[in-house]
Design a protein around this motif. Structure first.
Motif, PDB file in Angstrom:
ATOM      1  N   HIS A   1      -0.934  -9.361   6.123  1.00  0.00           N
ATOM      2  CA  HIS A   1       0.251  -8.510   6.292  1.00  0.00           C
ATOM      3  C   HIS A   1       0.282  -7.472   5.168  1.00  0.00           C
ATOM      4  O   HIS A   1      -0.162  -7.742   4.052  1.00  0.00           O
ATOM      5  N   ALA A   2       0.847  -6.309   5.481  1.00  0.00           N
ATOM      6  CA  ALA A   2       0.967  -5.257   4.478  1.00  0.00           C
ATOM      7  C   ALA A   2       2.123  -4.339   4.837  1.00  0.00           C
ATOM      8  O   ALA A   2       2.608  -4.319   5.972  1.00  0.00           O
TER       9      ALA A   2
ATOM     10  N   CYS B   1      -5.174  -6.045   9.826  1.00  0.00           N
ATOM     11  CA  CYS B   1      -4.022  -6.387   8.980  1.00  0.00           C
ATOM     12  C   CYS B   1      -2.743  -5.899   9.654  1.00  0.00           C
ATOM     13  O   CYS B   1      -2.620  -4.722  10.005  1.00  0.00           O
ATOM     14  N   ASP B   2      -1.795  -6.801   9.875  1.00  0.00           N
ATOM     15  CA  ASP B   2      -0.516  -6.427  10.480  1.00  0.00           C
ATOM     16  C   ASP B   2       0.276  -5.601   9.479  1.00  0.00           C
ATOM     17  O   ASP B   2       0.726  -6.121   8.456  1.00  0.00           O
ATOM     18  N   THR B   3       0.431  -4.324   9.761  1.00  0.00           N
ATOM     19  CA  THR B   3       1.008  -3.395   8.793  1.00  0.00           C
ATOM     20  C   THR B   3       2.368  -2.881   9.252  1.00  0.00           C
ATOM     21  O   THR B   3       2.498  -2.353  10.361  1.00  0.00           O
TER      22      THR B   3
ATOM     23  N   ALA C   1       3.102  -0.207   4.403  1.00  0.00           N
ATOM     24  CA  ALA C   1       2.468   1.076   4.109  1.00  0.00           C
ATOM     25  C   ALA C   1       3.251   2.194   4.787  1.00  0.00           C
ATOM     26  O   ALA C   1       4.303   1.955   5.415  1.00  0.00           O
TER      27      ALA C   1
ATOM     28  N   LEU D   1      -6.123   0.497   4.941  1.00  0.00           N
ATOM     29  CA  LEU D   1      -6.063  -0.951   5.127  1.00  0.00           C
ATOM     30  C   LEU D   1      -6.960  -1.392   6.283  1.00  0.00           C
ATOM     31  O   LEU D   1      -7.249  -0.605   7.182  1.00  0.00           O
TER      32      LEU D   1
ATOM     33  N   ALA E   1      -1.630   3.866   5.465  1.00  0.00           N
ATOM     34  CA  ALA E   1      -2.096   2.768   6.317  1.00  0.00           C
ATOM     35  C   ALA E   1      -3.588   2.837   6.644  1.00  0.00           C
ATOM     36  O   ALA E   1      -4.237   1.783   6.754  1.00  0.00           O
TER      37      ALA E   1
ATOM     38  N   CYS F   1       0.847  -1.189   0.000  1.00  0.00           N
ATOM     39  CA  CYS F   1       0.000   0.000   0.000  1.00  0.00           C
ATOM     40  C   CYS F   1       0.888   1.247   0.000  1.00  0.00           C
ATOM     41  O   CYS F   1       0.989   1.970   0.998  1.00  0.00           O
TER      42      CYS F   1
END
Length: 266
Positions: free
Chosen positions: A135-136, A150-152, A138, A146, A143, A91
């Motif tokens: 997971h992402a 979601c673990d960012t 950003a 999202l 962020a 992202c």
């Protein structure tokens, strides 16, 4: 009339089709070192560590810096539970950090899913629902688009989140069929369709681009396209696998003709 219907009607005579296949495919396989794209970038970092890999309007990265930064971020992702063949949301807008993240995701054994923060909320939701990201990667600015569960990994310009890790990324074997990235069609039928591109597909595509355009030696390129299409990879990856220089143009610069002209003239 053809009793089998239009879908069974041959577009070309068999001999013509065979000739077309032969004409557009090289008689000899590529002589360049193969393997997944991120491994080819690592190879370049070993042989030309001080060459410029990435350049933006405000910053430059050598191949050594790019390789070490992506290795640290890959370790951060692995420490958060990212495993081989997982999918990780990307992202981020087109930037040097996005390239670092793409390589890091590959080094962690996963594939990236580009999620353009500027997309309408409905389109983003369709992508997120289809993939089910856990997971992402950003920034603080992107962020919020999202899901909260979601673990960012939040990136800043200094990659503070992974600065404490070693630069040797996790040693994860990558097969041709493992996901390199996932993109979504334009949704001409009303619903975007997910397409998974494997590492073997990406490597073959890059070989094909370099062969078809007869590009040899280090290739320089300018990244102007979105990260969410295959076309963008035509500009992104050839420089990085040949030891060339990739100029990354920020979205706000590419939308300003005067600013773009000034950047390209430097």
């Amino acid at each position: 009339a053809n009793a089998g219907g239009v879908q069974q009607t041959a577009m070309l005579h068999e001999d013509a089709a065979r000739g077309l296949v032969a004409a557009v495919n090289p008689a000899q396989p590529s002589q360049r070192p193969g393997g997944p794209g991120h491994r080819q970038v690592e190879r370049t970092a070993r042989f030309a560590p001080d060459a410029t890999a990435l350049r933006t309007a405000t910053r430059s990265w050598t191949y050594r810096q790019l390789d070490e930064a992506s290795g640290r971020l890959a370790n951060e992702l692995a420490g958060r539970g990212v495993r081989a063949r997982d999918l990780v949301g990307l992202c981020l807008e087109r930037s040097d950090l996005a390239v670092v993240a793409m390589l890091a995701i590959a080094k962690a054994g996963a594939g990236y899913v580009p999620i353009d923060p500027s997309l309408p909320a409905k389109r983003r939701s369709a992508v997120l629902d289809a993939v089910g990201l856990r997971h992402a990667v950003a920034t603080e600015e992107t962020a919020p688009t999202l899901p909260q569960d979601c673990d960012t990994v939040l990136l800043d310009a200094d990659l503070t989140v992974c600065a404490h890790h070693t630069s040797d990324g996790p040693q994860v074997a990558t097969a041709d069929g493992d996901p390199a990235y996932v993109i979504f069609t334009s949704g001409s039928t009303g619903v975007p369709k997910c397409v998974l591109i494997g590492h073997g597909h990406l490597a073959a595509y890059l070989d094909g681009v370099l062969d078809r355009l007869r590009l040899t030696g280090p290739v320089d390129s300018v990244a102007l396209s979105t990260l969410g299409t295959d076309l963008g990879n035509t500009a992104l990856f050839p420089p990085l696998v040949t030891g060339g220089e990739l100029l990354i143009v920020a979205p706000e610069v590419s939308a300003d003709a005067q600013a773009l002209a000034e950047l390209l003239s430097r």
